[in-house]
Design an enzyme around this catalytic site. Structure first.
Site, PDB file in Angstrom:
ATOM      1  CG  HIS A 227     -13.192   4.718  16.204  1.00  0.00           C
ATOM      2  ND1 HIS A 227     -12.960   5.946  16.792  1.00  0.00           N
ATOM      3  CD2 HIS A 227     -12.986   3.800  17.194  1.00  0.00           C
ATOM      4  CE1 HIS A 227     -12.617   5.771  18.062  1.00  0.00           C
ATOM      5  NE2 HIS A 227     -12.626   4.480  18.332  1.00  0.00           N
ATOM      6  CD  GLU A 228     -14.745   0.402  17.305  1.00  0.00           C
ATOM      7  OE1 GLU A 228     -13.765  -0.160  17.833  1.00  0.00           O
ATOM      8  OE2 GLU A 228     -15.382   1.315  17.870  1.00  0.00           O
TER       9      GLU A 228
ATOM     10  CD  GLN B 182     -11.503  -0.107  21.883  1.00  0.00           C
ATOM     11  OE1 GLN B 182     -12.344  -0.551  21.117  1.00  0.00           O
ATOM     12  NE2 GLN B 182     -11.719   0.992  22.583  1.00  0.00           N
TER      13      GLN B 182
ATOM     14  CG  HIS C  18      -9.491   0.553  18.224  1.00  0.00           C
ATOM     15  ND1 HIS C  18      -8.664   1.158  19.149  1.00  0.00           N
ATOM     16  CD2 HIS C  18     -10.710   1.149  18.369  1.00  0.00           C
ATOM     17  CE1 HIS C  18      -9.363   2.080  19.817  1.00  0.00           C
ATOM     18  NE2 HIS C  18     -10.596   2.106  19.350  1.00  0.00           N
TER      19      HIS C  18
ATOM     20  CB  CYS D 153     -11.876   6.045  21.766  1.00  0.00           C
ATOM     21  SG  CYS D 153     -11.116   4.417  21.710  1.00  0.00           S
ATOM     22  CG  LEU D 154     -15.739   2.382  25.292  1.00  0.00           C
ATOM     23  CD1 LEU D 154     -16.266   0.966  25.080  1.00  0.00           C
ATOM     24  CD2 LEU D 154     -16.371   3.003  26.532  1.00  0.00           C
TER      25      LEU D 154
ATOM     26  N   GLY E 255     -19.104   0.863  20.206  1.00  0.00           N
ATOM     27  CA  GLY E 255     -18.219   0.017  19.408  1.00  0.00           C
ATOM     28  C   GLY E 255     -17.014  -0.390  20.230  1.00  0.00           C
TER      29      GLY E 255
HETATM   30  C1  QAP Z   1     -16.223   4.598  18.671  1.00  0.00           C
HETATM   31  O1  QAP Z   1     -16.781   4.807  20.929  1.00  0.00           O
HETATM   32  C2  QAP Z   1     -16.898   5.778  18.028  1.00  0.00           C
HETATM   33  O2  QAP Z   1     -15.057   9.042  26.378  1.00  0.00           O
HETATM   34  C3  QAP Z   1     -16.969   3.975  19.806  1.00  0.00           C
HETATM   35  O3  QAP Z   1     -16.052   8.537  28.819  1.00  0.00           O
HETATM   36  C4  QAP Z   1     -17.294   6.878  18.769  1.00  0.00           C
HETATM   37  O4  QAP Z   1     -18.200   3.659  22.204  1.00  0.00           O
HETATM   38  C5  QAP Z   1     -17.091   5.796  16.704  1.00  0.00           C
HETATM   39  C6  QAP Z   1     -17.256   6.255  25.549  1.00  0.00           C
HETATM   40  C7  QAP Z   1     -17.915   7.952  18.168  1.00  0.00           C
HETATM   41  C8  QAP Z   1     -17.706   6.860  16.106  1.00  0.00           C
HETATM   42  C9  QAP Z   1     -18.132   7.929  16.828  1.00  0.00           C
HETATM   43  C10 QAP Z   1     -16.340   7.269  25.427  1.00  0.00           C
HETATM   44  C11 QAP Z   1     -17.778   5.990  26.820  1.00  0.00           C
HETATM   45  C12 QAP Z   1     -17.657   5.410  24.421  1.00  0.00           C
HETATM   46  C13 QAP Z   1     -15.950   8.029  26.512  1.00  0.00           C
HETATM   47  C14 QAP Z   1     -17.422   4.585  22.105  1.00  0.00           C
HETATM   48  C15 QAP Z   1     -16.468   7.767  27.782  1.00  0.00           C
HETATM   49  C16 QAP Z   1     -17.384   6.742  27.932  1.00  0.00           C
HETATM   50  C17 QAP Z   1     -17.080   5.497  23.200  1.00  0.00           C
HETATM   51 CO    CO Z   2     -12.118   3.296  20.024  1.00  0.00          CO
END
Ligand code: QAP
Ligand code: CO
Length: 168
Positions: free
Chosen positions: A134-135, A51, A138, A92-93, A46
Site C-alpha cells: 500500500h505504501e 502523503q 503511494h 488510508c490517512l 503507515g
Molecule cells: C495503510 O493506513 C494500511 O480512514 C495505513 O479515518 C491500512 O494508517 C495498510 C486511518 C490498512 C494496510 C491496511 C484511516 C486513520 C489510518 C482512516 C492507515 C481514518 C483514520 C490509516
Molecule cells: Co495510504
C-alpha cells in the site's frame, strides 16, 4: 518535531511519482521524525512521504498497538514471493473514513535502506505485506481506491470533495 499536513484524495499531488532518496542525512532523519509524529497523531499505521507532499521514496510504519515498533523504509522495493492473492480491508490517512477490501500478493520480499542508510531485506506476510505494498503504491502515485470499481471510487471522491468544501 512537527505535525505535517496530510493530503487527501482526490488531491492531484497524491499522483506524483516520488524520486529515490540520494542521501540518508540529518535532514532526512528530521523528516522521518516528523512523519512518525504525524502518523502517531492521526493515528495511523503507515505513512508515505507522498502523503505529506514530499516526493521522495520514504515510508514510515508502526504496526504495534503501543507505538513500540517504528519501522523506516527508504527507497523500498518489494517482489511478490507467491502468486496467491488475498483480500485485506484497507484504509488510508489520505482517504479518511473509507475502508474497502483490496487483493494483493500474500507474501513479498522487501528491500530498503534503514534510517542509517544501511540496506536490509525481509520477507513479509500478513499486515506487514499489505502495508508495504500500500505504501509503495503511494510512492508511485497510486491509491487503494484505484483498485475499486469506478462507481465506488467516484462515490468516495464526491463525499470527500463535499467535506473539503464544507470545512476547508
Ligand atoms: C495503510 O493506513 C494500511 O480512514 C495505513 O479515518 C491500512 O494508517 C495498510 C486511518 C490498512 C494496510 C491496511 C484511516 C486513520 C489510518 C482512516 C492507515 C481514518 C483514520 C490509516
Ligand atoms: Co495510504
Amino acid at each position: 518535531m512537527a505535525i505535517l499536513n496530510i493530503l487527501e484524495f482526490p488531491d492531484p499531488r497524491l499522483r506524483t511519482v516520488a524520486k529515490p532518496v540520494e542521501s540518508v542525512d540529518d535532514d532526512l532523519r528530521r523528516l522521518i521524525d516528523d512523519m512518525f509524529e504525524t502518523m502517531y497523531a492521526a493515528p495511523g499505521i503507515g505513512l508515505a512521504a507522498t502523503q505529506v507532499n514530499v516526493h521522495q521514496r520514504l515510508v514510515v510504519m508502526d504496526l504495534s498497538e503501543d507505538k513500540s515498533e517504528p519501522r523506516v523504509f527508504i527507497n523500498p522495493e518489494f517482489e511478490p514471493l507467491t502468486a496467491e492473492l488475498g483480500p485485506y480491508q484497507e484504509g488510508c490517512l489520505s482517504v479518511p473514513g473509507f475502508y474497502e477490501n483490496v487483493e494483493r500478493p500474500l507474501q513479498v520480499r522487501i528491500r530498503a535502506l534503514d534510517r542509517d542508510g544501511q540496506p536490509f531485506e525481509l520477507v513479509a506476510e500478513g499486515l506487514l505485506a499489505v502495508c508495504i505494498q500500500h505504501e509503495c503504491d503511494h510512492l508511485n502515485g497510486k491509491l487503494f481506491v484505484d483498485y475499486l470499481s469506478t462507481l465506488k471510487r467516484d462515490r468516495i471522491r464526491k463525499k470527500l470533495e463535499k467535506q473539503h468544501r464544507q470545512h476547508g
